[in-house]
Enzyme design. Sequence first.
Site, PDB file in Angstrom:
ATOM      1  N   ARG A  30       0.801  -1.230   0.000  1.00 32.15           N
ATOM      2  CA  ARG A  30       0.000   0.000   0.000  1.00 32.15           C
ATOM      3  C   ARG A  30       0.831   1.276   0.000  1.00 32.15           C
ATOM      4  O   ARG A  30       0.278   2.361   0.006  1.00 32.15           O
ATOM      5  CB  ARG A  30      -0.932   0.005   1.222  1.00 32.15           C
ATOM      6  N   ASP A 100       7.196 -14.543   2.578  1.00 28.65           N
ATOM      7  CA  ASP A 100       8.439 -14.742   1.825  1.00 28.65           C
ATOM      8  C   ASP A 100       9.453 -15.677   2.479  1.00 28.65           C
ATOM      9  O   ASP A 100      10.477 -15.999   1.880  1.00 28.65           O
ATOM     10  CB  ASP A 100       9.098 -13.395   1.537  1.00 28.65           C
ATOM     11  N   HIS A 117      -0.281 -15.310   7.592  1.00 29.76           N
ATOM     12  CA  HIS A 117      -0.927 -15.293   6.276  1.00 29.76           C
ATOM     13  C   HIS A 117      -0.416 -16.384   5.340  1.00 29.76           C
ATOM     14  O   HIS A 117      -0.569 -16.281   4.128  1.00 29.76           O
ATOM     15  CB  HIS A 117      -0.756 -13.915   5.634  1.00 29.76           C
ATOM     16  N   ILE A 234      13.624   0.803   8.442  1.00 26.32           N
ATOM     17  CA  ILE A 234      13.619  -0.383   9.306  1.00 26.32           C
ATOM     18  C   ILE A 234      14.995  -1.031   9.406  1.00 26.32           C
ATOM     19  O   ILE A 234      15.401  -1.466  10.496  1.00 26.32           O
ATOM     20  CB  ILE A 234      12.568  -1.391   8.790  1.00 26.32           C
TER      21      ILE A 234
END
Length: 249
Positions: A30, A100, A117, A234
């Site tokens: 997003r 991933d 997920h 990050i």
Amino acid sequence: MADDWRGRPGPIAVLTGAGISTDSGIPDFRGPRGLWTRNPIAELASTYQNYVADPQLRVRAWQARRDNPAWKAEPNAGHRALVDLERSGRAVRILTQNIDRLHHRAGSSGRKVLELHGNMLEVVCVSCDARAPMRETFDRVAAGEPDPACVECGGILKSAVVMFGEPLDEQVIGEAAVYAQKCDIFLAVGTSLRVHPAAGLCELAVGSGADLVIVNNEPTPYDELATEVIREPISEALPRIVAELIAAV
């Protein structure tokens, strides 16, 4: 004081989202340059009802899966920092929204990582739940099956990723809720905190007495609940935070 949370000695839960993997070359969803921002069809193909109903959408989805940059991605400093945190002896659980497997590849123990997920390394049949390696299914696509069917029952195959419109595994989200309730520190790293029920783990943690620390470039709906919000990259912020957590106890 905002830095008091670093000295709390109890368990740490870390919710990770797409933002932790962007420095590995995997776009988020997003953000301004996110996958769904640039390609709305990709978001359409991530909805279960659309995927099951539209064979042509599935054909495009298989091609997109083969081209996913995650197949060539390597763990980055953010992933490796969480490995350091685990190896320091701190009680830590990683609750990841990512598919991933970069946490595993970085060296985090499989038992310490909860995939909320699912993952992109397997396919699953929507009819009989049979599973197979994604690579084997890619070979079938390359051999001329644009929309390969389940070899067990002929049903529709999809990535073993939880799509929009699909429920999360109740056992998995239940375990995540337990970790959120038991932790002293809840780190939310690289996640928009807009996808539920994963995002709701923040509120659950705070309600149980944890300090919520959000590391994300963009504002989230839970910023006001946080003890501290960190807007730094990050791969820079997480190694520093982990070093501080290790040194503080």
